[in-house]
Structure formats: C-alpha cells, structure tokens
Design a protein around this motif. Sequence first.
Motif, PDB file in Angstrom:
ATOM      1  N   ARG A 134       6.468  12.575   7.957  1.00 22.41           N
ATOM      2  CA  ARG A 134       5.376  13.264   8.656  1.00 22.41           C
ATOM      3  C   ARG A 134       4.571  14.101   7.663  1.00 22.41           C
ATOM      4  O   ARG A 134       5.110  14.775   6.799  1.00 22.41           O
ATOM      5  N   GLY A 135       3.247  14.007   7.775  1.00 18.15           N
ATOM      6  CA  GLY A 135       2.354  14.804   6.954  1.00 18.15           C
ATOM      7  C   GLY A 135       2.072  14.237   5.585  1.00 18.15           C
ATOM      8  O   GLY A 135       1.308  14.832   4.818  1.00 18.15           O
ATOM      9  N   LYS A 136       2.640  13.091   5.254  1.00 13.53           N
ATOM     10  CA  LYS A 136       2.434  12.492   3.938  1.00 13.53           C
ATOM     11  C   LYS A 136       1.427  11.342   4.008  1.00 13.53           C
ATOM     12  O   LYS A 136       1.245  10.715   5.048  1.00 13.53           O
ATOM     13  N   THR A 137       0.801  11.076   2.863  1.00 15.35           N
ATOM     14  CA  THR A 137      -0.085   9.923   2.727  1.00 15.35           C
ATOM     15  C   THR A 137       0.636   8.858   1.919  1.00 15.35           C
ATOM     16  O   THR A 137       1.039   9.104   0.771  1.00 15.35           O
ATOM     17  N   VAL A 138       0.832   7.703   2.541  1.00 13.76           N
ATOM     18  CA  VAL A 138       1.519   6.585   1.901  1.00 13.76           C
ATOM     19  C   VAL A 138       0.508   5.471   1.688  1.00 13.76           C
ATOM     20  O   VAL A 138      -0.161   5.031   2.634  1.00 13.76           O
ATOM     21  N   ALA A 139       0.374   5.028   0.444  1.00 13.82           N
ATOM     22  CA  ALA A 139      -0.586   3.975   0.105  1.00 13.82           C
ATOM     23  C   ALA A 139       0.157   2.671  -0.156  1.00 13.82           C
ATOM     24  O   ALA A 139       1.196   2.653  -0.821  1.00 13.82           O
ATOM     25  N   LEU A 140      -0.399   1.579   0.384  1.00 10.14           N
ATOM     26  CA  LEU A 140       0.145   0.241   0.137  1.00 10.14           C
ATOM     27  C   LEU A 140      -0.793  -0.474  -0.827  1.00 10.14           C
ATOM     28  O   LEU A 140      -1.986  -0.615  -0.555  1.00 10.14           O
ATOM     29  N   VAL A 141      -0.264  -0.931  -1.951  1.00  9.64           N
ATOM     30  CA  VAL A 141      -1.078  -1.656  -2.922  1.00  9.64           C
ATOM     31  C   VAL A 141      -0.336  -2.928  -3.310  1.00  9.64           C
ATOM     32  O   VAL A 141       0.859  -3.075  -3.069  1.00  9.64           O
ATOM     33  N   GLY A 142      -1.069  -3.844  -3.897  1.00 12.66           N
ATOM     34  CA  GLY A 142      -0.449  -5.083  -4.348  1.00 12.66           C
ATOM     35  C   GLY A 142      -1.423  -6.231  -4.300  1.00 12.66           C
ATOM     36  O   GLY A 142      -2.532  -6.114  -3.753  1.00 12.66           O
ATOM     37  N   PRO A 143      -1.039  -7.364  -4.871  1.00 15.95           N
ATOM     38  CA  PRO A 143      -1.914  -8.539  -4.864  1.00 15.95           C
ATOM     39  C   PRO A 143      -2.172  -9.035  -3.446  1.00 15.95           C
ATOM     40  O   PRO A 143      -1.418  -8.741  -2.514  1.00 15.95           O
ATOM     41  N   SER A 144      -3.225  -9.830  -3.286  1.00 11.69           N
ATOM     42  CA  SER A 144      -3.550 -10.409  -1.996  1.00 11.69           C
ATOM     43  C   SER A 144      -2.402 -11.299  -1.524  1.00 11.69           C
ATOM     44  O   SER A 144      -1.822 -12.045  -2.306  1.00 11.69           O
ATOM     45  N   GLY A 145      -2.070 -11.191  -0.221  1.00 12.23           N
ATOM     46  CA  GLY A 145      -0.982 -11.985   0.332  1.00 12.23           C
ATOM     47  C   GLY A 145       0.379 -11.367   0.142  1.00 12.23           C
ATOM     48  O   GLY A 145       1.401 -11.994   0.435  1.00 12.23           O
ATOM     49  N   GLY A 146       0.405 -10.132  -0.330  1.00  9.44           N
ATOM     50  CA  GLY A 146       1.691  -9.484  -0.574  1.00  9.44           C
ATOM     51  C   GLY A 146       2.370  -8.965   0.676  1.00  9.44           C
ATOM     52  O   GLY A 146       3.544  -8.601   0.643  1.00  9.44           O
ATOM     53  N   GLY A 147       1.636  -8.862   1.805  1.00 13.39           N
ATOM     54  CA  GLY A 147       2.228  -8.421   3.067  1.00 13.39           C
ATOM     55  C   GLY A 147       1.795  -7.046   3.516  1.00 13.39           C
ATOM     56  O   GLY A 147       2.378  -6.468   4.433  1.00 13.39           O
ATOM     57  N   LYS A 148       0.733  -6.499   2.915  1.00 11.89           N
ATOM     58  CA  LYS A 148       0.295  -5.140   3.239  1.00 11.89           C
ATOM     59  C   LYS A 148      -0.192  -5.027   4.689  1.00 11.89           C
ATOM     60  O   LYS A 148       0.244  -4.146   5.431  1.00 11.89           O
ATOM     61  N   SER A 149      -1.093  -5.906   5.086  1.00  7.19           N
ATOM     62  CA  SER A 149      -1.635  -5.840   6.452  1.00  7.19           C
ATOM     63  C   SER A 149      -0.552  -6.132   7.482  1.00  7.19           C
ATOM     64  O   SER A 149      -0.524  -5.533   8.559  1.00  7.19           O
ATOM     65  N   THR A 150       0.344  -7.060   7.167  1.00  8.19           N
ATOM     66  CA  THR A 150       1.437  -7.382   8.090  1.00  8.19           C
ATOM     67  C   THR A 150       2.327  -6.166   8.307  1.00  8.19           C
ATOM     68  O   THR A 150       2.725  -5.861   9.434  1.00  8.19           O
ATOM     69  N   LEU A 151       2.656  -5.476   7.211  1.00  3.91           N
ATOM     70  CA  LEU A 151       3.483  -4.272   7.319  1.00  3.91           C
ATOM     71  C   LEU A 151       2.803  -3.230   8.197  1.00  3.91           C
ATOM     72  O   LEU A 151       3.440  -2.620   9.058  1.00  3.91           O
ATOM     73  N   ALA A 199      -2.469   9.821  -3.202  1.00  8.88           N
ATOM     74  CA  ALA A 199      -1.417   9.538  -2.228  1.00  8.88           C
ATOM     75  C   ALA A 199      -0.104  10.190  -2.651  1.00  8.88           C
ATOM     76  O   ALA A 199       0.217  10.284  -3.841  1.00  8.88           O
ATOM     77  N   ASP A 200       0.670  10.647  -1.648  1.00 13.12           N
ATOM     78  CA  ASP A 200       1.983  11.242  -1.934  1.00 13.12           C
ATOM     79  C   ASP A 200       2.980  10.184  -2.375  1.00 13.12           C
ATOM     80  O   ASP A 200       3.803  10.420  -3.265  1.00 13.12           O
ATOM     81  N   ILE A 201       2.920   9.029  -1.724  1.00 13.13           N
ATOM     82  CA  ILE A 201       3.825   7.923  -2.049  1.00 13.13           C
ATOM     83  C   ILE A 201       3.008   6.649  -2.174  1.00 13.13           C
ATOM     84  O   ILE A 201       2.167   6.356  -1.310  1.00 13.13           O
ATOM     85  N   ILE A 202       3.249   5.893  -3.209  1.00 11.96           N
ATOM     86  CA  ILE A 202       2.567   4.616  -3.392  1.00 11.96           C
ATOM     87  C   ILE A 202       3.619   3.510  -3.344  1.00 11.96           C
ATOM     88  O   ILE A 202       4.622   3.550  -4.069  1.00 11.96           O
ATOM     89  N   ILE A 203       3.389   2.536  -2.464  1.00 11.15           N
ATOM     90  CA  ILE A 203       4.297   1.402  -2.311  1.00 11.15           C
ATOM     91  C   ILE A 203       3.608   0.165  -2.876  1.00 11.15           C
ATOM     92  O   ILE A 203       2.514  -0.195  -2.442  1.00 11.15           O
ATOM     93  N   VAL A 204       4.237  -0.484  -3.828  1.00  9.04           N
ATOM     94  CA  VAL A 204       3.669  -1.690  -4.430  1.00  9.04           C
ATOM     95  C   VAL A 204       4.387  -2.901  -3.832  1.00  9.04           C
ATOM     96  O   VAL A 204       5.609  -3.045  -3.994  1.00  9.04           O
ATOM     97  N   LEU A 205       3.629  -3.728  -3.131  1.00 11.60           N
ATOM     98  CA  LEU A 205       4.185  -4.920  -2.486  1.00 11.60           C
ATOM     99  C   LEU A 205       3.773  -6.165  -3.265  1.00 11.60           C
ATOM    100  O   LEU A 205       2.613  -6.322  -3.641  1.00 11.60           O
ATOM    101  N   ASP A 206       4.737  -7.060  -3.440  1.00  9.84           N
ATOM    102  CA  ASP A 206       4.448  -8.337  -4.098  1.00  9.84           C
ATOM    103  C   ASP A 206       5.362  -9.396  -3.499  1.00  9.84           C
ATOM    104  O   ASP A 206       6.587  -9.229  -3.491  1.00  9.84           O
ATOM    105  N   ALA A 207       4.762 -10.454  -2.978  1.00  8.85           N
ATOM    106  CA  ALA A 207       5.519 -11.568  -2.376  1.00  8.85           C
ATOM    107  C   ALA A 207       6.471 -11.087  -1.294  1.00  8.85           C
ATOM    108  O   ALA A 207       7.596 -11.587  -1.159  1.00  8.85           O
ATOM    109  N   GLY A 208       6.029 -10.109  -0.497  1.00  2.56           N
ATOM    110  CA  GLY A 208       6.810  -9.655   0.646  1.00  2.56           C
ATOM    111  C   GLY A 208       7.905  -8.665   0.325  1.00  2.56           C
ATOM    112  O   GLY A 208       8.706  -8.316   1.198  1.00  2.56           O
ATOM    113  N   LYS A 209       7.975  -8.170  -0.901  1.00  2.00           N
ATOM    114  CA  LYS A 209       9.009  -7.212  -1.274  1.00  2.00           C
ATOM    115  C   LYS A 209       8.393  -5.983  -1.928  1.00  2.00           C
ATOM    116  O   LYS A 209       7.326  -6.057  -2.534  1.00  2.00           O
ATOM    117  N   ILE A 210       9.096  -4.847  -1.779  1.00  2.00           N
ATOM    118  CA  ILE A 210       8.670  -3.622  -2.470  1.00  2.00           C
ATOM    119  C   ILE A 210       9.192  -3.696  -3.892  1.00  2.00           C
ATOM    120  O   ILE A 210      10.412  -3.706  -4.134  1.00  2.00           O
TER     121      ILE A 210
END
Length: 606
Positions: A392-409, A568-579
Amino acid sequence: MKTYFRLLSFASPIGKFAIPYIFTTLLHVVFNTLNLALLVPLLTFLFDTTKKGRIYEAPDTLWDIMGAFNYYSQEINRTYGTYGALQFICIIIVISVLLSNLFKYFSQRIMENLRIHTLLNIRKTVFENVMGMHLGFFNNERKGDILSKITNDVQVVQFTVTGTLQVIFREPFQLIAYLIALFGISYKLTFVSILFIPVSAIFIARLVKSLKNQAFGSQASFGTMVSNLEEALSGIKIIKAFNATSFITEKFNKENENFSEIGRQMAKRQQLASPISEFLGVVMVAFILLYGGSLVLSGSSELTAPAFIAYIGIFSQLTRPAKALSDSFTGINLGLAAGERILELVDMKPAIQNSKKANAVSGFDYAIELENVSFSYGEKIILNEVSLTIPRGKTVALVGPSGGGKSTLMDLIPRFIEPQKGRVLFDGKDIKEIEMDSLRAQMGFVNQESILFNDTIFNNIAFGKTTATQEQVEAAAKIANAHEFILKTDDGYNTNIGDRGVKLSGGQKQRLSIARAVLKNPPIMLLDEATSALDTESEKLVQDALNKLMTNRTTLVIAHRLSTIQNADIIIVLDAGKIVEKGNHNELMSHNGLYKRLIEMQTFSE
C-alpha cells in the motif's frame, strides 16, 4: 416452437395483454362475421323472396343467429312492410360494422403494446447480458456480429415472431367463425369444400421446412457483413495508408452478394406461397359455384339463391385468415433463426463470475499479492509462476520487452482475466471471494489508448459518477492539466468531443482520461502509461498529471519512459513471463542486467 415460446417469455406478464386482447378479438370476430351473415336476410328482403311463401319459425336455441335474424326480419316485414325490414337490416349492419372496427382497433392497440413491451425486454436482457460478459468474450467475438444480433436480429424478431402473435391469436378465431357461419348456411356444401384445405396445408408445410436452413444462413451472413463494415469504418486511415481500399471493398462486396443471393432464394420461396394459395382458393370457389349452383338450380330447400350468394361472400373471406396463417408460417423461420442467435447471447454465461460466497470490500489496507500465478493462451505461456507483492502506498513499475506479460499481469488484479494457477490476494483475501464491482471500485484505470465516448467533456470526466458536480469535475481537470485547454474549446465542458475523442489531440485525450481517474479518487491506480506516443510538450503535461495522480496512492504502472521508472519505489522486470529482476532504479542499474540494457536502448514497449 421452443424458441418461439422462449421469446414470448419476454412478454411477461403476458396475462396483462393476452386476456383483454382475446376478449376484444373475439368480439371483433363475432361482429365481423355477422356483417357477412346479414347478407342473407338483406338479399332475401331486397329481392322480396319472402313472397314465395316460406315461413321462418322462432329459433329454438340462442346459437341459431341466422334463424333469429330471419324470424325477426320476417316479423318486422309483416308489421312495417318489406322496406321497413330492409331498413332494420341496414341499421343492424351499420352497428355491427361499427362495433367490429371498434373492437379491432382496441385489439390492435393491445397487441402493439405487447409487441413493444416484448422487444423492450429482449433488447434490455441481451444488452445487459453482453455487458456482463468477461473481457475474453469480446476478444473472441466479432463486434459486428454482436451488433447485428442486438440490432438487426431483434428487428427481425419484431416483424416476424412477435408479428405473428396477432395472426395466431386472431385468425384461427376468425376462421372458426366463418366455418360456423358456412355450416349454418349449408353443412353439405361446407363439408365437401373443406376437403381442399389439407392440400394447401401440405404445400405450406413443405415450403416452411425449406426456408429454415436459409434463414440461419441469412442471419449469419448479415452478421459477417456488419463485422466487415465495422472494421472498415474503424480502420479507414490504415486502409487508405496501405492502398487497401479495393481489397476491403471486394471483401465487403463478396459477403454482400452472398447475403443478397440468400435473400433472393428465400424471397422466391416465400413469394411462391401467395400465388399458389390464391390459385387453390380459386379452384375451391369454382367447385363451390358448380356444386352450390346445382343445389340452387334444383330448387333444393336447403340452399336458396340469397343464402348461396352470402355463402360465396363468406367463403371468399375464408381464404384471408387462411392465407394470413400460411404467410406467417412461411416467414416465421426467419424470425426463429434470428431469435436463436439472440438467445445464444442471452444464454451465454461469463467465464468470470462472482462466487456465491463473495463479499464486498470498502477499502484497501496493506497489499496486493500474486502467489505463483501462471497464465497462458492455449499452449502459449504468458506468465510462469509469478510471485509479487504490491505494498500500500508504493509505486510499482512493470518493465520489459514486448510480450513479456506486463499487460496480462495488470489485468489479473481487477479480475479481467483469471490465472490458470496460483492466486491473487487483496489484503490477504483471494479476489475470487470478493465482489468484482467492489474490487474494481478501489481501482482507477488509465490506458495507453485513451478510451473516450462520443459525449461532452464533462460527461467523459464524470463517467460512471452521476453525482459529480461542476466544481468536482473542474478540480479533477485542473489536477490533470486539462482545465486550460477545455476552456478554449467551443462550449467548454459542454463541448462534444466526437467519436472516440476524435476532435482532441492525443495529449488532450490522455489528460481527460487522467481527470476521469482523479475524479473517481480510488486508493489504487493501474496505469498503462500513455506518454510513449506523444510529442515532447504533451508528454511533459501528461507526465506531470500522472505524477499528481500517483501521489499518496498505490500504483501499478506499465512503464515506457525513464521519467516514470526512475521515481518508482519498486521496479519489476518481466521477460518471457518471469520476473528476472527486481529493485529500484539505482539498484537495477548497478546489476548490469536486462534492465540496464533496456534503459540504454530506451525501448520500453508493452
């Protein structure tokens, strides 16, 4: 007939309409038949055939209507003369015609109200069910086909299925009334005449059967054609840019010709029913003239000349309700085909529904968690055992190549889709146990593609919040850096922005989307950051609005630009469906991994 009765169930409460309709229809049928039956005493006294010495006795039963008229006409003739009897009959005919048409008017009004009430309920049910479907349904269905079912198919039901109600309820009564009158005049002639009816019935039955498959094909073809039209209008810019006008035109014309050919074949069969039924009717009348004429010429007491003329008049009307019934049965299959397509939408259940034990939530306290979440489209794995906590209260950013699963998540969190494995927890509670409306009420959305409606600026900002005031809308617009450009439009907040906001620039549309999210004021924001396609000036305005929007909120953002990521407080890098990486900007830059390479290339995409 199961489909027909299901469609009629939308007329509930049908008794409200059926009882008064049957009552007024029966009265119309009685007086309408009486109009023709009165031809017998009219012609009798007009040609003064009573001089032949025939005496009419008082009828023994109330059902002998013809006998009663003949008797009382005879008595009036004795008292007031032939002309007096003629006046009496004419007055009765005028009154009978007046009452017949009056009750016909009432019955038609009642039936029209029933038809409109039924169609209102059908459209309401279909639209509500479609709007309740999960997002995956709209990804798999053609929008044009859905539009065709809600618009064209409902109209077809209107003019066929519900249109036959009037025929089915009225014409059989009228047919029976005519037959009673005919049997009353001459039972021998009537019994022989009705032997021709099964011949017509057999022909109509075979014709109706042949129309069924074509009716289904016609509705399916129309749905495809509307889909092609919808896609052509939506993608007109791309069509012209790629010089594909002739290709799209040919595609539409091909389906248009297919639909037209099916229509021609159906029309050929439908129109065949009318001339053949009329021909059979003429054959029947010719037979009646021969047989009935022989009875009159032979001097039979059973059938007098006036009665025979009245008989022909009534029998000529007998073909009208019979023809109306046959026409309704030849056309009803088109309506039933459309009805079945409509009922497909009504019967379809969303794959994602509230459980019976689901409870509402009224706020957000500490975290959203994903536990070993997996998701795939068919055999293609999109997310593979992803675990993530969004405090709660944090900004989490999802980054990664196209098709990595960001929108699905991101779509998993408001339960637009469901994972095949794992759980999504909201404050420690599985979101499957939370009412979806209350869950989504805690979230605001800003998409990469601005979704706006053909309405005023005010209504687009206040979308979904009917109690919003002018002051609240303006305050949200100011936070989103939209207030100034809104005031410069023709009518300010009352300016219509056109289809999908076509009258606005990309940056202006995004700022309206942000203002809409600000007005909702949810504790959680889901942002598919919308600055990647904007020019530098617009990007700065939108980014500033996004920063204001994220203040003091829990935010999950799909990041495309460094300006969002580095804060962002936390940055999550997604690639091929995995962090593959997790941390803040400085930590990830020091790892010399995928994140650093993406930053250096500035190729963040969804």
